[in-house]
Write a protein that holds these residues in place. Sequence first.
Motif, PDB file in Angstrom:
ATOM      1  N   ALA A   5       0.703  -1.122   0.077  1.00  0.00           N
ATOM      2  CA  ALA A   5      -0.120   0.086   0.093  1.00  0.00           C
ATOM      3  C   ALA A   5       0.765   1.169   0.024  1.00  0.00           C
ATOM      4  N   PRO A   7       2.675   4.539   1.152  1.00  0.00           N
ATOM      5  CA  PRO A   7       3.120   4.989   2.475  1.00  0.00           C
ATOM      6  C   PRO A   7       2.117   6.244   2.563  1.00  0.00           C
ATOM      7  N   ARG A   8       2.132   6.741   4.049  1.00  0.00           N
ATOM      8  CA  ARG A   8       1.232   7.687   4.012  1.00  0.00           C
ATOM      9  C   ARG A   8       1.862   9.082   4.640  1.00  0.00           C
ATOM     10  N   ASN A   9       3.067   9.130   4.839  1.00  0.00           N
ATOM     11  CA  ASN A   9       3.774  10.143   5.320  1.00  0.00           C
ATOM     12  C   ASN A   9       5.204  10.109   4.835  1.00  0.00           C
ATOM     13  N   GLU A  12       7.142   7.265   6.292  1.00  0.00           N
ATOM     14  CA  GLU A  12       6.963   6.138   5.614  1.00  0.00           C
ATOM     15  C   GLU A  12       7.411   5.954   4.353  1.00  0.00           C
ATOM     16  N   ARG A  13       7.349   7.098   3.465  1.00  0.00           N
ATOM     17  CA  ARG A  13       7.870   7.018   2.111  1.00  0.00           C
ATOM     18  C   ARG A  13       9.196   6.779   2.332  1.00  0.00           C
TER      19      ARG A  13
END
Length: 211
Positions: A5, A7-9, A12-13
């Motif tokens: 999925a 990444p959200r921030n 996380e990226r």
Amino acid sequence: MSTSAPPRNRFERRRAETRQALVRAARQILAETGDTSASIQAIAERADVGFGSFYNHFESKAELFDAAVKDALEELGQTFDEHLEGIDDPAELVAAGFRLSARMADSRPELMQVLRHRGLGHVHSDSGLAPRALRDLEVGVASGRFTVVDPMAALTAVGGSLLALLELRFARPELDGDEAASNLAEMLLRMLGVPPEDARDVARRPLPDLG
């Protein structure tokens, strides 16, 4: 090619980018030799990440190399999904996937070298290419297109034949890869129960352009 999925921030990226860099480096090593003896330091250097980053993502080299093979197989499966969309005949799906694999030995050699070197242990995997092939075989059996009674045994034969075809493509590059793939696809279709004349026709239908 990441299959997780998004990444959200930013953290996380960056974490996802580091993990994918390690997977990409492992894929390159597998494609070149199939050898998994490279040190973690060598893998980290190839990935251009710090040595300590390795253990933030993988517990061992074995886990990394397994992830690299699964990543390659999922990329191959997604390529087939994209280019074979709209084909309803399970016999054509089996033959076309087989023949496209031979062409990809030329157009995407790194990907196919990973499959050549490490694919045998993933013929019955629950992710990547295997479940897609098993699905098509099961549809063929259920519809009567194929007369084999055991789709899993058929998957074993198809998967082993695909690996043998890739070995032929890389070991004997002077041979006509398209012709070899079509001939072998025809033999597989006949083994699955497709009538000889039909098998010959299906194994030589036009293929989609890989672009």
